[in-house]
Design a protein around this motif. Structure first.
Motif, PDB file in Angstrom:
ATOM      1  N   THR A  51     -25.568   0.818 -11.801  1.00 54.69           N
ATOM      2  CA  THR A  51     -24.169   1.242 -11.940  1.00 54.69           C
ATOM      3  C   THR A  51     -23.897   1.749 -13.348  1.00 54.69           C
ATOM      4  O   THR A  51     -24.632   1.429 -14.295  1.00 54.69           O
ATOM      5  CB  THR A  51     -23.208   0.073 -11.613  1.00 54.69           C
ATOM      6  N   ARG A 102     -10.684  -3.673  -9.513  1.00 55.13           N
ATOM      7  CA  ARG A 102     -10.244  -4.427  -8.338  1.00 55.13           C
ATOM      8  C   ARG A 102      -9.079  -5.347  -8.659  1.00 55.13           C
ATOM      9  O   ARG A 102      -8.361  -5.775  -7.765  1.00 55.13           O
ATOM     10  CB  ARG A 102     -11.425  -5.147  -7.690  1.00 55.13           C
ATOM     11  N   ASP A 217      -6.874   6.860  -8.286  1.00 57.02           N
ATOM     12  CA  ASP A 217      -7.911   5.895  -8.611  1.00 57.02           C
ATOM     13  C   ASP A 217      -8.814   6.619  -9.602  1.00 57.02           C
ATOM     14  O   ASP A 217      -9.715   7.352  -9.235  1.00 57.02           O
ATOM     15  CB  ASP A 217      -8.670   5.484  -7.335  1.00 57.02           C
ATOM     16  N   SER A 257     -10.545   1.351 -13.206  1.00 61.27           N
ATOM     17  CA  SER A 257     -11.578   0.462 -13.701  1.00 61.27           C
ATOM     18  C   SER A 257     -11.980   1.011 -15.054  1.00 61.27           C
ATOM     19  O   SER A 257     -12.644   2.050 -15.137  1.00 61.27           O
ATOM     20  CB  SER A 257     -12.782   0.472 -12.750  1.00 61.27           C
ATOM     21  N   LYS A 260     -15.584   2.285 -16.712  1.00 58.61           N
ATOM     22  CA  LYS A 260     -16.216   3.608 -16.652  1.00 58.61           C
ATOM     23  C   LYS A 260     -15.680   4.446 -17.812  1.00 58.61           C
ATOM     24  O   LYS A 260     -16.155   4.313 -18.930  1.00 58.61           O
ATOM     25  CB  LYS A 260     -15.938   4.275 -15.296  1.00 58.61           C
ATOM     26  N   ARG A 408     -28.192   6.040  -5.143  1.00 54.50           N
ATOM     27  CA  ARG A 408     -27.474   6.480  -6.345  1.00 54.50           C
ATOM     28  C   ARG A 408     -28.245   6.046  -7.586  1.00 54.50           C
ATOM     29  O   ARG A 408     -28.548   4.859  -7.737  1.00 54.50           O
ATOM     30  CB  ARG A 408     -26.066   5.873  -6.357  1.00 54.50           C
TER      31      ARG A 408
HETATM   32  N1  F0G Z   1     -12.581   2.656  -7.895  1.00 59.13           N
HETATM   33  C1  F0G Z   1     -13.699   3.372  -8.104  1.00 59.13           C
HETATM   34  C2  F0G Z   1     -13.692   4.843  -7.871  1.00 59.13           C
HETATM   35  C3  F0G Z   1     -14.867   2.736  -8.537  1.00 59.13           C
HETATM   36  O1  F0G Z   1     -15.966   3.449  -8.740  1.00 59.13           O
HETATM   37  C4  F0G Z   1     -14.834   1.329  -8.773  1.00 59.13           C
HETATM   38  C5  F0G Z   1     -16.034   0.622  -9.192  1.00 59.13           C
HETATM   39  C6  F0G Z   1     -13.644   0.635  -8.537  1.00 59.13           C
HETATM   40  C7  F0G Z   1     -12.533   1.341  -8.102  1.00 59.13           C
HETATM   41  C8  F0G Z   1     -13.537  -0.850  -8.735  1.00 59.13           C
HETATM   42  O2  F0G Z   1     -13.572  -1.139 -10.070  1.00 59.13           O
HETATM   43  O3  F0G Z   1     -15.636  -2.503 -10.346  1.00 59.13           O
HETATM   44  O4  F0G Z   1     -13.923  -2.399 -12.121  1.00 59.13           O
HETATM   45  O5  F0G Z   1     -13.451  -3.615 -10.038  1.00 59.13           O
HETATM   46  N2  F0G Z   1     -17.187   1.087  -9.169  1.00 59.13           N
HETATM   47  C9  F0G Z   1     -18.404   0.465  -9.615  1.00 59.13           C
HETATM   48  C10 F0G Z   1     -19.579   1.297  -9.175  1.00 59.13           C
HETATM   49  C11 F0G Z   1     -18.561  -0.972  -9.312  1.00 59.13           C
HETATM   50  O6  F0G Z   1     -20.717   0.820  -9.326  1.00 59.13           O
HETATM   51  O7  F0G Z   1     -19.416   2.435  -8.745  1.00 59.13           O
HETATM   52  P1  F0G Z   1     -14.195  -2.494 -10.666  1.00 59.13           P
END
Ligand code: F0G
Length: 460
Positions: A51, A102, A217, A257, A260, A408
């Motif tokens: 990730t 989340r 998002d 989140s 990122k 991925r």
């Molecule tokens: N929305 C998107 C588009 C995401 O990619 C993620 C998390 C979340 C919400 C949730 O966020 O993990 O901070 O609670 N993506 C990670 C991934 C886990 O590996 O793509 P989070």
């Protein structure tokens, strides 16, 4: 040719040694992990592309900012600093920190679900977003353009909403049954694929017409803005900040989140444009779920680092290098014949395992088989995005067949070099050359929700 890709716009000030265990040991460790790389110890992984979430490197300025954290329980100075940055980027009036993406989902989504049988419509829901929609008693519908699933054909904005279908869906379900429209930028689950500003505008106009709230998002909103600048006419001369602000102006709510494009290891953002009543509802939910509204599960020092990281992620040199790393790995794999989602997107290369191992059916998880083979071959850890992740239908309990089966290869920010990516490419190409020998997997243990994290398998 390396010179076609932007070199690192930073120099290295601190290093973290990594090591590579032998192939025999990797086979042993993978079996112990129940053929689920989520259960591996990170010290047994050489290059970790599981990730890009919270796995990047912070800058010297962020580390410096940590020392300025104000750890007051209420009214922390660090909260106000972060609030200032979020307001500057979004122009939204209401902000609260949360522990990660989340966290924002669990605070916000139930507040939008007013009665039974409601739906959220998104270009594509991320898995935790889908889970929180379902926990809130609603249903999640994905509504992305068909080109998104056609990995071979070039389309500059494969994250776009299918706006025609969106209208039909709203009419079919009834506007009073749509709790919100979620624009995921970039569209993580199908390749970090961007959404064009044109499509955002069209989607927003439809939502406004029906008086449905629009949620961004935006875990990777800065990467999306960079692609708009690169690929969409009329945006060539605009700054990344201006493009991001234009996107936020089209929506009502921002969930992020921050792990990122916030360039931090932990943290999240929930911001609301102007709906005070909704903000009040979220504030009363955030206290028992996340913490007092001026910290929401983040320490003062983490809020300081995020305030700096949000600004650094809008830097164009940084974004050019970031997306060039992804493109470099993608170009190498494509040149060797490995099928990938094309063009490459913002944060990862997505290997098309449906095309690569068509002899493995979806319910034997083809992409998971490829992920496991890559770990055994080279110590590189990727992740499955396909039928395993998608899970079962919440009503019928049947395995859902994903339209795509991806491995991925997610690139953490400012962490690995082009040399590391050469190692990754060599490993993937070796697996590709032996693809006909790969076999599917069957469950030994299947958890009831978000099964991919803790499931155990046996190879068939
Ligand atoms: N929305 C998107 C588009 C995401 O990619 C993620 C998390 C979340 C919400 C949730 O966020 O993990 O901070 O609670 N993506 C990670 C991934 C886990 O590996 O793509 P989070």
């Amino acid at each position: 040719m390396r010179s076609n890709y932007k070199a690192e716009p930073y120099r290295i000030k601190m290093v973290e040694p990594i090591n590579q265990i032998s192939k025999e040991k990797r086979k042993e460790r993978l079996a112990q992990a129940g053929y689920n790389p989520f259960a591996l110890k990170s010290e047994d992984v050489y290059i970790d592309l599981l990730t890009d979430s919270g796995t990047g490197a912070m800058s010297d300025k962020q580390w410096g900012a940590l020392m300025q954290g104000d750890e007051a329980y209420a009214g922390s100075r660090s909260f106000y600093r972060l609030e200032g940055v979020v307001k500057h980027i979004t122009n939204y009036q209401c902000f609260m920190p949360v522990h990660q993406g989340r966290g924002a989902e669990q605070v916000l989504l139930p507040a939008l679900v007013k009665h039974e049988h409601m739906h959220f419509i998104s270009n594509m829901h991320f898995d935790t977003t889908r889970a929180h929609v379902e926990i809130a008693g609603a249903r999640a519908i994905d509504c992305v353009i068909d080109a998104c699933f056609d990995t071979k054909t070039h389309h500059p904005f494969k994250g776009n909403f299918d706006t025609k279908r969106l209208k039909t869906l709203i009419e079919e379900k009834g506007k009073e049954n749509i709790a919100g429209i979620i624009m995921t930028i970039t569209n993580n689950s199908a390749g970090g694929q961007p959404v064009s500003m044109d499509n955002l505008k069209e989607t927003a106009a439809i939502a406004r017409g029906y008086d449905i709230p629009i949620i961004i998002d935006g875990a990777r909103y800065a990467e999306n803005a960079y692609f708009v600048k690169q690929r969409e006419k009329g945006y060539e001369h605009k700054s990344i900040l201006a493009i991001a602000q234009e996107a936020f102006a089209l929506a009502d709510i921002f969930m992020m989140s921050a792990k990122k494009d916030g360039l931090v290891n932990i943290g999240g953002v929930l911001a609301i444009k102007e709906n005070e009543a909704l903000f009040e509802q979220c504030r009363s939910r955030v206290v028992p779920l996340e913490g007092f509204p001026t910290y929401g599960c983040m320490s003062g020092r983490d809020m300081e680092a995020l305030a700096v990281g949000l600004e650094e992620a809008l830097d164009e040199d940084y974004l050019e290098h970031r997306t060039d790393q992804v493109k470099y790995l993608g170009d190498k794999l494509k040149a060797a014949g490995v099928p990938i989602q094309w063009p490459t997107g913002g944060h990862a290369v997505f290997v098309d395992c449906k095309a690569m191992v068509p002899h493995i059916p979806y319910h034997q998880f083809p992409a998971q088989a490829v992920v496991n083979a890559l770990y055994e071959a080279s110590g590189v850890r990727g992740v499955e995005i396909g039928s395993l992740l998608l899970g079962r239908d919440p009503d019928t309990k049947e395995n859902i067949e994903s339209p795509v089966e991806f491995m991925r290869l997610t690139i953490p920010r400012r962490t690995y070099t082009y040399n590391h990516l050469d190692v990754v490419a060599d490993g993937v190409i070796e697996v590709y050359q032996n693809k006909d020998r790969l076999k599917g997997l069957d469950f030994v243990y299947e958890p009831p929700v978000l099964r991919h994290f803790t499931a155990k398998f046996k190879p068939l």
